[in-house]
Each structure stands twice: as C-alpha cells, then as structure tokens.
Design an enzyme around this catalytic site. Structure first.
Site, PDB file in Angstrom:
ATOM      1  CE1 TYR A 146      -3.913   2.236   0.668  1.00  0.00           C
ATOM      2  CE2 TYR A 146      -2.552   3.212   2.388  1.00  0.00           C
ATOM      3  CZ  TYR A 146      -3.673   3.243   1.580  1.00  0.00           C
ATOM      4  OH  TYR A 146      -4.563   4.291   1.691  1.00  0.00           O
ATOM      5  CE  LYS A 150      -3.659   5.073  -1.481  1.00  0.00           C
ATOM      6  NZ  LYS A 150      -4.715   5.686  -2.335  1.00  0.00           N
TER       7      LYS A 150
END
Length: 240
Positions: A146, A150
């Site tokens: 993640y 990002k």
C-alpha cells in the site's frame, strides 16, 4: 486572460460510493458541478452519475469515460481515489497481495490520468488530483504494498505536472492521515487512542476536511499549484 471557467464542470471521482471518495463527490455536487463517480458495485451519492468500473480493467476504464463524456462532456477534474489494502508483513506478503494493490492503486490511477488527459489537452485545461496517504510518505509496518502504491502516485503526479503544465493542466496529490471512515471504525478503542496520541491535533480528520482540500485544488484559486503534495493529516507526517 484565460476564459472564465463554466460554473458546472465535468468531474470524475473514482471510488465514490463511500468514505473519502463519497465526501469528495458530495462536495463537488454541492458546488453545482456535474459529477460522475465510479464504483464497483454501485451506491454513489444522490445527484451523481453512477458508473460501474473496475480500474484494473482497461476496457472498463475506457467504457466509463465514454459514458461520462456522453452525459457530462470531457472530464475537466479527475480525482483518482479508488484504492484497496491487503495488509500483511513483508515475509507473508504474497505475489497477489503485492500485485493487486499496485494494480488498483497505482496502475489504475495511471489509466485514469492517461485517459483524462486526452480530453484535457483538447480543452487546454484540467485538474488531476491523486488521493495518496501519509503512509506513502512515512511508511507503515504491514503495508509495504500500500505504501509503495501511494508513494508512486507522487512521482506520477510530479511527472504529469511537468509534462502537461504548459497546456494548462495541473496534477497534485492529497495525502490524508487517519480519517473517520468505515475502515477506521473497525479499530478498537485502544488502537484509536494510540493513533491519536501520534497526531499533534489529537483527533482523526473528517472526510469533509479531505474533500475541502480537493475542491480547493480544483478551484480557480489553486490555478498556480501543481506538483504539490498536500498533507491532511493533523501534523502526523510533518516534513514528509
């Protein structure tokens, strides 16, 4: 002098059925914009064009844009918000845990921006806004996939800002910290207290506080802001 902007713009928000995405869509609707949201299962806010789209499927992305353009005209503001998590420690992270998160959060955002830029280049204006996370800048144990996805949005946005800036198109990143959503509601009180202890403002953000930064980035007042990463994190990631 540039021509005055039409009051109702064509806005596309991905993942607009809940949480931050829904608040963003509602904020643009409140301004009188023509808003389309993509969802995988439906349930966008009242007044928005609800388009089914899985951003990991290029054909669905193309079909979604065709539907939005037919209803609202070329997308003038893209908010790439759709994202997933598959949290686990690095040594337990499977190939699918990695690739599915990258494919949705990073590659999906690439597809959306690429397709939006076609119409924006013809219009000679546009706003591309990526919803990242403080985790992409600070890192987070159990979120290697993640955080990488990002963080990747920052490099993408800044490259787009350089590439398309001369055509009146801006690209920016909003990096929320801990926000009151269904995802954070699942935490225990002890976990919530531990998180708040790290945040100088001592509380979570509301989804409306994130949405207000997004609508500002899309406004005339932010016309000279591009390639920026704007934290909405209560001071959690200060300096990152």
């Amino acid at each position: 002098m540039s021509e005055p902007q039409e009051s109702a713009r064509s806005v596309l928000v991905t993942g607009g059925n809940r949480g931050i995405g829904r608040a963003i869509a509602e904020a643009f609707l409140a301004q009188g914009d023509k808003v389309a949201v993509t969802t995988r299962n439906g349930g966008g806010p009242d007044g928005a064009l609800d388009v089914r789209c899985d951003v990991t499927d290029p054909e669905q992305v193309e079909a979604a844009y065709a539907e939005v353009e037919a209803a609202h005209g070329p997308v003038e503001v893209l908010v790439a918000n759709a994202g997933i998590t598959k949290d686990t420690l690095l040594l337990r992270m499977s190939e699918d845990d990695w690739s599915s998160v990258i494919e949705t959060n990073l590659t999906g955002s690439f597809r959306l921006a690429k397709r939006a830029s076609k119409g924006m280049l013809r219009l000679k204006r546009g706003r591309i806004i990526f919803i990242s996370s403080v985790v992409g800048l600070l890192g987070s144990g159990g979120q290697v996939n993640y955080a990488a996805s990002k963080a990747g949005l920052v490099g993408m946005a800044r490259s787009i800002a350089r590439e398309l800036g001369s055509r009146g198109i801006t690209a920016n990143v909003v990096a929320p910290g801990f926000v009151e959503t269904d995802m954070t509601e699942a935490l225990t009180d002890a976990q919530k207290d531990a998180i708040k202890a790290q945040v100088p403002l001592g509380r979570y953000a509301s989804t409306d506080e994130v949405a207000s930064v997004v609508t500002w980035l899309a406004s005339d007042g932010a016309g000279y802001v591009t390639g920026a990463v704007i934290p909405v994190d209560g001071g959690l990631g200060m300096g990152h």
